[in-house]
Design an enzyme around this catalytic site. Structure first.
Site, PDB file in Angstrom:
ATOM      1  CG  MET A 162      -2.014  -1.076   1.150  1.00 17.46           C
ATOM      2  SD  MET A 162      -3.138  -1.026   2.569  1.00 17.46           S
ATOM      3  CE  MET A 162      -2.084  -1.771   3.832  1.00 17.46           C
TER       4      MET A 162
ATOM      5  CB  CYS B  15      -1.770   0.926  -8.594  1.00 17.61           C
ATOM      6  SG  CYS B  15      -2.049   2.562  -7.858  1.00 17.61           S
TER       7      CYS B  15
ATOM      8  CG  ASN C  67      -5.924  -7.880  -2.371  1.00 13.22           C
ATOM      9  OD1 ASN C  67      -5.698  -6.971  -3.141  1.00 13.22           O
ATOM     10  ND2 ASN C  67      -6.065  -7.666  -1.077  1.00 13.22           N
TER      11      ASN C  67
ATOM     12  CG  ASP D  11     -14.513  -6.383  -0.051  1.00 13.68           C
ATOM     13  OD1 ASP D  11     -13.901  -5.304   0.067  1.00 13.68           O
ATOM     14  OD2 ASP D  11     -15.539  -6.502  -0.756  1.00 13.68           O
TER      15      ASP D  11
ATOM     16  NE  ARG E 128      -9.761  -0.993   0.620  1.00 17.21           N
ATOM     17  CZ  ARG E 128     -11.072  -0.997   0.434  1.00 17.21           C
ATOM     18  NH1 ARG E 128     -11.780   0.090   0.670  1.00 17.21           N
ATOM     19  NH2 ARG E 128     -11.695  -2.091   0.029  1.00 17.21           N
TER      20      ARG E 128
END
Length: 323
Positions: free
Chosen positions: A8, A94, A194, A196, A219
């Site tokens: 990230m 990204c 990847n 959720d 996140r």
């Protein structure tokens, strides 16, 4: 079942990576590293390759769109890092506008010949494995991940990571785990799932639905490195550790700030977003937001955290009295 910290940009500083490893992450990734910036010997970019405390190996995520430059800089990274390098991961996922407008990141899914050439040349240039992270597709409604995954495997990718959203979605809506399952059935290399994974049970559900070989968390780890120990426990069939208390969250925020201060000097504006993530949902945190946005030193952060903790204790006592 490995649980990985997603790469990230602007988040994966060495302090955060160290804390995630401490809380159970099996492997961490650097922030996105620009191959073009490395080619200019940009010192700020090269510092992104520094290892965190307790980080025996780290995956380096490289981005760019020029195959020759990508291959040359990947070889330089391998030479510089040696056995500290886990593998080179190529960013093709990204969605940020400043990235895709240059043809980098998820824009590479719209130029498959370039994407293939990048993987082929990087794989030839290094001895370490080369992996690729990409999305369901680029445009809204696009679903090309299976075809793209096969292409990446054919080009020499040792593994692929699939985020179940298109670039057009950014991080809105729900991640499509079915596309991860279809990629898993279509390729022979390991597939990392990847999107959720917000708790331990989400990690279990992702593995069951997709058959993926590893779980990547992004996140949901921001301000919450404890998610890794929760995911590891759930995947092992053990009870998940309790959610961290207010005191634990504040203590971790202090540690993170202190570690950044030691590395970057006492001027740590960079910590503002991290501390807000740690404090999300704590009584009084919303009121402290303005103060946190003014913090620039470790002492500033600690003073605000002291007041916030006092407020939280007071709110808790008042709530208990009302009940």
């Amino acid at each position: 079942m490995p649980v990985l910290l997603a790469p990230m940009a602007g988040v994966n500083d060495i302090a955060f990576r160290a804390l995630c490893l401490e809380c159970g992450a099996d492997l961490t990734y650097t922030e996105m590293v620009s191959s073009k910036a490395l080619s200019f010997a940009n010192e700020k970019t090269r510092h992104l390759l520094d290892r965190a405390q307790g980080e025996r190996v780290v995956a380096v995520q490289l981005f760019g769109h020029e195959p020759d430059t990508m291959a040359r800089e990947a070889a330089w990274i391998e030479q510089e890092m040696g056995e500290a390098l886990a593998y080179i991961d190529i960013n093709m996922g990204c969605p940020a506008r400043k990235i895709v407008k240059k043809g980098d990141g998820c824009a590479l899914m719209t130029t498959p010949d370039v994407a293939r050439s990048i993987v082929e040349q990087v794989a030839r240039a290094v001895e370490h494995p080369v992996t690729v992270k990409f999305r369901k597709g680029y445009a809204a409604g696009e679903d090309i991940a299976v075809e793209f995954a096969r292409m990446m495997e054919g080009a020499g990718a040792a593994a692929v990571t699939v985020h179940g959203r298109t670039a057009a979605q950014f991080y809105s809506g729900e991640a499509d785990w079915d596309v991860i399952a279809r990629v898993k059935r279509a390729v022979s290399v390991p597939v990392i799932g990847n999107g959720d994974v917000k708790c331990g049970q989400d990690a279990v559900a992702l593995v069951r639905q997709t058959g993926c070989d590893a779980v990547m968390i992004g996140r949901a780890a921001q301000g919450n490195p404890w998610i890794f120990e929760q995911a590891k426990a759930a995947l092992a069939g053990a009870p998940e550790p309790a959610a961290p208390s207010v005191e634990t969250r504040v203590r971790m925020a202090r540690r993170h700030a202190a570690m950044l201060s030691e590395r970057m000097g006492n001027h740590i504006v960079y910590m503002r977003k991290h501390v807000m993530w740690y404090l999300h949902g704590i009584p009084g945190a919303a009121r402290a937001r303005g103060e946190l946005n003014q913090c620039v030193t470790l002492d500033d952060f600690n003073a605000v955290l002291d007041r916030l903790l006092e407020d939280a204790y007071r709110f808790e006592a008042e709530d208990a009295f009302v009940r």
